[in-house]
Every structure is written in C-alpha cells, then in structure tokens.
Design a protein around this motif. Structure first.
Motif, short mmCIF file in Angstrom:
data_model
loop_
_atom_site.label_atom_id
_atom_site.label_comp_id
_atom_site.label_asym_id
_atom_site.label_seq_id
_atom_site.Cartn_x
_atom_site.Cartn_y
_atom_site.Cartn_z
N GLU A 181 1.48 2.06 -15.76
CA GLU A 181 1.59 3.63 -15.24
C GLU A 181 2.90 3.95 -14.86
O GLU A 181 3.72 3.24 -15.11
N LEU A 182 3.20 5.87 -15.73
CA LEU A 182 3.92 6.47 -15.53
C LEU A 182 3.58 7.21 -14.72
O LEU A 182 2.93 8.02 -14.40
N TRP A 216 1.40 -11.72 -11.06
CA TRP A 216 2.28 -11.69 -10.32
C TRP A 216 3.88 -10.98 -9.99
O TRP A 216 3.59 -11.22 -9.15
N GLY A 217 3.75 -9.65 -10.43
CA GLY A 217 4.30 -8.40 -9.88
C GLY A 217 4.56 -7.53 -11.42
O GLY A 217 4.05 -7.25 -11.76
N ALA A 218 5.75 -6.69 -11.63
CA ALA A 218 5.26 -5.30 -12.30
C ALA A 218 6.92 -5.56 -12.38
O ALA A 218 7.94 -5.78 -11.96
N ILE A 219 7.32 -5.46 -13.66
CA ILE A 219 8.72 -4.92 -14.36
C ILE A 219 8.72 -3.34 -14.89
O ILE A 219 7.90 -2.49 -14.68
N ASP A 255 0.72 -1.37 -0.13
CA ASP A 255 -0.31 0.31 0.33
C ASP A 255 1.09 1.58 0.17
O ASP A 255 0.25 2.39 0.19
N ASP A 256 2.12 1.74 0.35
CA ASP A 256 3.05 2.58 -0.29
C ASP A 256 4.09 2.16 -1.07
O ASP A 256 5.94 2.45 -0.88
N SER A 257 3.51 1.83 -2.31
CA SER A 257 4.20 1.62 -3.48
C SER A 257 4.18 1.55 -4.92
O SER A 257 2.76 1.43 -4.75
N VAL A 258 5.06 2.03 -5.92
CA VAL A 258 4.54 2.04 -7.05
C VAL A 258 4.17 0.92 -7.85
O VAL A 258 2.84 1.10 -8.02
N CYS A 259 4.45 0.27 -7.68
CA CYS A 259 4.30 -1.44 -7.61
C CYS A 259 2.41 -2.09 -7.41
O CYS A 259 1.78 -2.97 -8.52
N SER A 274 8.66 4.69 0.62
CA SER A 274 9.13 3.76 0.09
C SER A 274 10.56 3.22 -0.64
O SER A 274 11.37 2.41 -0.20
N ILE A 275 10.51 4.16 -0.75
CA ILE A 275 11.79 3.94 -2.05
C ILE A 275 12.37 5.66 -1.91
O ILE A 275 12.76 5.78 -3.01
N GLU A 276 12.51 5.82 -1.28
CA GLU A 276 13.13 7.17 -0.63
C GLU A 276 14.92 6.72 -0.44
O GLU A 276 15.72 7.66 -1.26
N ALA A 277 14.69 5.96 -0.34
CA ALA A 277 16.24 5.24 0.08
C ALA A 277 17.04 5.25 -1.37
O ALA A 277 18.71 4.64 -1.47
N VAL A 278 15.98 5.38 -2.62
CA VAL A 278 16.67 5.53 -3.86
C VAL A 278 17.55 6.36 -4.38
O VAL A 278 16.85 7.21 -4.20
N SER A 279 18.62 6.08 -5.30
CA SER A 279 19.27 7.25 -5.69
C SER A 279 20.12 7.01 -6.43
O SER A 279 20.70 5.91 -6.63
N PRO A 280 21.21 8.18 -7.51
CA PRO A 280 20.00 9.37 -7.47
C PRO A 280 18.55 9.94 -7.33
O PRO A 280 17.97 8.59 -7.47
N PRO A 281 18.14 10.88 -6.85
CA PRO A 281 16.69 10.65 -7.17
C PRO A 281 16.11 10.53 -8.27
O PRO A 281 16.75 10.30 -9.35
N VAL A 282 15.08 10.20 -8.13
CA VAL A 282 14.61 9.55 -9.67
C VAL A 282 13.35 10.42 -9.81
O VAL A 282 12.51 10.47 -9.30
N VAL A 283 13.26 10.50 -11.63
CA VAL A 283 12.52 11.46 -12.45
C VAL A 283 11.16 10.80 -12.18
O VAL A 283 11.06 11.48 -12.33
N GLU A 284 11.53 9.43 -13.43
CA GLU A 284 10.24 8.87 -13.52
C GLU A 284 10.31 7.42 -13.14
O GLU A 284 11.50 7.51 -13.16
N ALA A 285 8.80 6.88 -13.37
CA ALA A 285 9.11 5.10 -13.12
C ALA A 285 7.65 5.32 -14.05
O ALA A 285 6.83 5.72 -14.01
N LEU A 286 8.49 4.08 -15.46
CA LEU A 286 7.29 3.76 -15.78
C LEU A 286 7.76 1.77 -15.48
O LEU A 286 8.21 1.48 -15.12
N LEU A 287 6.20 1.36 -14.91
CA LEU A 287 6.03 0.74 -15.01
C LEU A 287 4.78 -0.42 -15.32
O LEU A 287 3.92 -0.39 -16.05
#
Length: 470
Positions: A124-125, A158-161, A110-114, A135-148
């Motif tokens: 979704e973009l 089953w999950g997501a790519i 409930d706190d994820s882009v997936c 939940s993804i604050e630890a990702v570095s460098p900062p994320v500009v966009e995420a496509l799933l």
C-alpha cells in the motif's frame, strides 16, 4: 505470532479516515524509472552476507539498502509483536534515515500504516500519513508519502518493510514497489529459515534435556535395584539355611512336609528373582564378567541340561538334545555359555504347556579355509519348543530389558523380563549373535545363538564324562 489471532483490524474494519490516506492505485499511472537489476542483485548479496552474521545485522542492512534503492528519506522494518498483557503492535526493529532515533519504539496495530497494510494483505501507498495516523506524529520532517510491503513468513505476515519520503518532489513509483517486494520476499524467506532453525535448535535442546533426565532416572532405577538386591540377599541367606536344616529333620507330619516343600520352592524362586535383578544392574554398568578360556562343548551342554532337569521334570516336558559325538574344543567362558543355555531352556520350560517337547541342538560350523589359514569356526545353539509362541509385533523387543509379553496365559510365571536380555548380552560378549522366531506367533518358539568360539575339533575318543573348563 499468529496473524489471524492477533490482528485487531480487518479489511472491512479499516477506519474511513485511514482509507482516505491510501493512494496505491496511483503507482500504476506514475512515470517509473527503468529497473536496475544489477544494483538489486548486489544488495541481495550484501543481505545474504549480513544474514550470515546475525538477524539484526541483516535487518539493519535491509533498512539502509531500502532507503538507498528507493531514494527515500527514511526506511525501516516493522515487526508484528504481541507482548504479554498488551494488544498487538509493531516494533520498529531496524531504521535508516530521519526515523533512526525512533528505533525499537512501538505503534499500535489499529492505528498504524503497517496495520492497514497487513489487513489489506498487499502493498500500500499512503499520502501524508501523519494526518491520519497519530502513532507516527513524532516522525520529523513531515512524511509526504509512505510505501509499505508485507513481509511473508510461513503462513502469515511477520511484519512489513517500508520507505518514507519527506520531500514534496520525491514520489514513489512502480520500480520502488518492485524493489521493496523483492527485498520483502528475501527477508521473509531468510526469517522463515531462521525461525525453523531456532525451532530445530529448541527441539534438539528439549530432546537432549529429556534424554538426560531419562538417563538420570534410569541410573537411579538401576542403583536402587542393585541396593535392593544386596539388601534382600542378607536376610534370605539365614532363611535358606534354616529351611535346609528343617528339611534334614525327620517328621511324620505330611502337612509339615508339604509346607516345607512350598517354602523351599518359593525361596528358590525369590533367590532367582534377586539374581536376575543383580544381573540387570551388572549389565547396565557393564560389570558382567566374561572370562575366556579353553573348554569343551559337551561340558557346557551337559551342565545346562543338568541345571534345568528339575524344571523339565516338574512340568513333564520331553527334552531332546543333539550335540556332536566327538569332543569339540571352544575358546569361551564356559560358565556364561552354560548360563545362556540355562536361560533359554528355562524359558521354554516355563512358557510351554505341561508335557511339551523341547529340543536343544548344538551344531559345529567350520569357517572357510580358502585363504590358506585355519580361521575360527562357530557353534550354533538352537533351543526350540512348541509352547505358547510370541506375536510377530513383539519379537523385535523380546531381548530388551524388562520386556513382558501380555499374550502369555496369566497362570504362567513371567519373571522380570531379564533372561533374554542377559542372553543377548553374553552372546554379544562372545562376538556372536542371537535371533528368535515364533512360527505363526501363537505356538512354538525357536531361539538361535551363533557364537564364533570354535577352537578346534578333536579326533579322539571322548571321555566317559566331560571334565571342567580349563
């Protein structure tokens, strides 16, 4: 896992803050590069080769190729899991690029882009997702966009790519979406095959374990039967001898005579049951000996009829015997063939109403001599009665060990269900076959044993009384 049961988030329940990060509609208006189907085909071939190695190798290759094809700074595979005692979450099962150090870490559903992507049920973009998903604050460098893109396996995701951009000047387009969708479909199909294979292997293992347990239980059962039979024989022998002695003593008491008759009759029945148990154990271990030799058909028929005569007379049955008048020489185990006929005739006598008609026919069938040689012919034994019959649905099982028929009258002594199993075993030991038919299933039964044991037909005068097998 079951997506519907494990999902803690629905389309209607997506947080407003999470919705603010969705910019999927922009994909259709952005300029898109031209498709490169050749590069895509090469990637799919590499994935197929990796899949032949292991699922993990395929997922690692998938993450690396997704990052390369979509020119992303990070890429990964998120697998939906539900560990015992914990809410549903996503495990980052394969990573490439900047996110690689976070391999096998978890993100709550409930706190994820997936989670949002699977709840929406479509690709979704997301823009600057770290502002909306802690939940993804630890990702570095900062994320500009995420496509799933969801990975469908079976009836649910089953999950997501996914791919992430860490560069303000690197934005995803419709071609990235097409490529990710193609990779997701391939992965879903591959994982479904792997899942079904694992399930098949599991069931095969369970079936083998069940078969092994059944074999062990059956082995213990037959071992117990053998021990029990031998243990019962020891005390029965002196009882039989004592009854024989009592039977030779003169007595004027009719009550004592009747009691003695009952005791001898029941002791005979008990002996037959024990012999049946021993035969069952011997059949199970292949220890019923068949000693082939030269013998005469007439001897076998006469010995069998003589053995069952008391049972025939006790039930007032009429027995008709048809057998060749000329001597017929067989190559067989005379004692075992006699046992076959005795079992069949005993069954007819037992499972027919008093005063029934029973017929035994022995017919010689000569083999063809078209090849210039004289091949062995066959003898067909058929025992027919007008007894209680056997239902059609029970016929395929009557030769199985310990088979009992519920259709017989309760007053009939049904025995242990070993006689016909022994008949089939002995007939097959002679290279023959045995079949059974039962008219309308309510009256009459006919059992036929075909045995390729004919040695020759003698054209001589038959002896006054057939001798023993040589």
């Amino acid at each position: 896992m079951n997506f519907e049961a494990g999902m803690a988030l629905t389309d209607a329940g997506i947080r407003a803050a999470h919705r603010e990060s969705l910019i999927t509609s922009e994909l259709s208006s952005r300029a898109s590069r031209r498709p490169n189907h050749g590069a895509e085909a090469k990637v799919l071939r590499r994935l197929a080769r990796a899949l032949a190695t292991s699922d993990a190798a395929m997922l690692d290759t998938l993450a690396s190729e997704a990052a390369r094809l979509c020119r992303a700074g990070s890429a990964g595979i998120s697998v939906l899991e539900s560990p015992p005692g914990r809410p549903a979450s996503f495990r980052w099962a394969a990573l490439a690029g900047h996110c690689a150090p976070l391999l096998n870490t978890y993100r709550p559903f409930d706190d994820s882009v997936c989670g949002v992507t699977l709840a929406m049920g479509k690709p979704e973009l997301f823009r600057t997702p770290q502002r909306y998903f802690s939940s993804i604050e630890a990702v570095s460098p900062p994320v500009v966009e995420a496509l799933l893109v969801p990975i469908p396996v079976g009836e649910g995701p089953w999950g997501a790519i996914w791919v992430m951009s860490h560069d303000e000047n690197a934005r995803f387009d419709a071609e990235d979406l097409r490529l990710l969708t193609s990779l997701a479909d391939f992965t879903g199909a591959a994982m479904q095959v792997a899942r079904m294979q694992a399930l098949a292997e599991k069931r095969a293992t369970e079936a083998e374990e069940a078969q092994q347990a059944l074999r062990l239980a059956e082995e213990r059962t037959y071992k117990f039967i053998a021990i029990l039979s031998h243990e019962l024989r020891s005390p029965i022998a002196p009882v039989v001898s004592s009854l024989d002695v009592l039977g030779r003593l003169e007595t004027t008491s009719s009550a004592a005579t009747r009691a003695l008759d009952i005791a001898q009759r029941q002791m005979g029945r008990l002996q037959r049951l024990i012999d049946d148990l021993l035969d069952a154990s011997r059949i199970r271990h292949g220890k019923v000996e068949v000693k082939m030799g030269t013998c005469q058909l007439a001897d076998i028929v006469w010995d069998a009829v003589h053995a069952v005569q008391p049972a025939i007379e006790a039930r007032k049955h009429q027995l008709t015997v048809h057998s060749p008048s000329e001597p017929v020489i067989l190559h067989a185990d005379a004692a075992r063939l006699t046992q076959v006929l005795v079992n069949l005739l005993t069954n007819s006598a037992k499972y027919s109403p008093d005063g029934s008609h029973i017929e035994l026919a022995a017919v010689v069938e000569h083999a063809s001599e078209s090849d210039g040689m004289t091949p062995t012919g066959s003898v067909r034994f058929t025992v027919t009665d007008n007894g209680y019959g056997i239902p059609a649905d029970k016929l395929p099982y009557v030769f199985d060990m310990f088979t009992q028929l519920d259709s017989r009258p309760p007053s009939v002594d049904s025995g242990l269900g070993i006689g016909l199993a022994l008949v089939r075993y002995l007939v097959e030991c002679h290279g023959g076959t045995v079949t059974i038919a039962s008219g309308d299933g309510r009256t009459g039964t006919s059992v036929t044993a075909m045995l390729p044991v004919l040695e020759r037909l003698q054209v001589i005068s038959p002896p006054a009384r057939a001798g023993q097998c040589e």
